[in-house]
Design a protein around this motif. Structure first.
Motif, PDB file in Angstrom:
ATOM      1  N   GLY A 189      10.310 -12.205 -20.335  1.00 35.13           N
ATOM      2  CA  GLY A 189      11.641 -12.778 -20.227  1.00 35.13           C
ATOM      3  C   GLY A 189      12.584 -12.008 -19.330  1.00 35.13           C
ATOM      4  O   GLY A 189      13.712 -12.426 -19.117  1.00 35.13           O
ATOM      5  N   GLY A 190      12.178 -10.849 -18.848  1.00 35.58           N
ATOM      6  CA  GLY A 190      13.022 -10.066 -17.959  1.00 35.58           C
ATOM      7  C   GLY A 190      13.956  -9.129 -18.703  1.00 35.58           C
ATOM      8  O   GLY A 190      13.769  -8.847 -19.888  1.00 35.58           O
ATOM      9  N   VAL A 191      14.948  -8.649 -17.979  1.00 34.97           N
ATOM     10  CA  VAL A 191      15.893  -7.683 -18.530  1.00 34.97           C
ATOM     11  C   VAL A 191      17.319  -8.156 -18.277  1.00 34.97           C
ATOM     12  O   VAL A 191      17.570  -8.984 -17.398  1.00 34.97           O
ATOM     13  N   ILE A 192      18.235  -7.603 -19.061  1.00 34.27           N
ATOM     14  CA  ILE A 192      19.662  -7.844 -18.856  1.00 34.27           C
ATOM     15  C   ILE A 192      20.370  -6.500 -18.858  1.00 34.27           C
ATOM     16  O   ILE A 192      19.810  -5.487 -19.280  1.00 34.27           O
ATOM     17  N   LYS A 193      21.602  -6.516 -18.373  1.00 39.91           N
ATOM     18  CA  LYS A 193      22.379  -5.271 -18.292  1.00 39.91           C
ATOM     19  C   LYS A 193      23.293  -5.124 -19.495  1.00 39.91           C
ATOM     20  O   LYS A 193      23.455  -6.043 -20.296  1.00 39.91           O
ATOM     21  N   VAL A 194      23.914  -3.959 -19.585  1.00 38.63           N
ATOM     22  CA  VAL A 194      24.719  -3.598 -20.747  1.00 38.63           C
ATOM     23  C   VAL A 194      25.855  -4.589 -21.007  1.00 38.63           C
ATOM     24  O   VAL A 194      26.143  -4.917 -22.159  1.00 38.63           O
TER      25      VAL A 194
END
Length: 192
Positions: free
Chosen positions: A76-81
């Motif tokens: 699903g990937g990554v997200i930032k803070v």
């Protein structure tokens, strides 16, 4: 323009490495990130007076990192803070405190913390996610935590499930207990 000239010069210097038709054909079909990795490792090999053994080690590390990022993308990937703060309805500082407290999985990518998207739902964290994280020993790093979440747990009766599958489904209390025991045992094995 000066930067463009520099890139052109570097690429021209690398062209003899791709003189073989097979090498050039392979390079043409690579995604940009993998082509960049290939160019980087080729530059290292050509310019470094590093022993062959050390170069192989660097290449393996780059390949492993690429495989890790591909695996994360498949999940699903990554997200930032900032995205995490929005999902959880908390401040960025609170997100950082949760990372330090091992309540979220995060790792550094280009000097920023990124968070695998699989740990979140539209309304917050996956059910039982914090319990699993708490059950693991604090010394367990993000790669081992991700590996745990995506590795099927042995199930005496029926199909084995990964902790992610258990948390995403309406799982039985038996499955949840087994998942928490496995998380705790992982922590004990690594701490020992």
């Amino acid at each position: 323009m000066l930067l463009q000239k520099r890139f052109d010069s570097m690429l021209s210097a690398l062209m003899p490495e791709f003189a073989e038709k097979a090498k050039a054909s392979d390079a043409l079909v690579l995604p940009d990130s993998e082509l960049f990795q290939l160019l980087y490792s080729t530059v290292l090999e050509n310019s470094a007076r590093t022993p062959e053994r050390e170069l192989r080690k660097l290449k393996r590390r780059a390949e492993n990192l690429s495989a890790f990022y591909k695996h994360i993308e498949q999940l699903g990937g990554v997200i930032k803070v900032g995205d995490v703060a929005d999902i959880l309805g908390i401040s960025r500082q609170a997100v950082n405190l949760r990372v330090k407290g091992n309540k979220l999985i995060a790792f550094k990518k280009n000097s920023d913390h990124v968070f695998p998207l699989f740990q979140f739902t539209e309304g917050g964290l996956l059910p039982h996610f914090e319990e699993v994280m708490k059950a693991m020993h604090s010394d367990i790093g993000p790669v081992a935590r991700i590996s745990f979440m995506t590795t099927p747990l042995a199930h005496p009766r029926g199909k084995s499930k990964t902790p992610l599958e258990i948390m995403r489904e309406d799982s039985s209390s038996e499955d949840i207990s087994a998942m928490l025991r496995a998380a705790q045992q992982l922590g004990e094995q690594i701490a020992a």
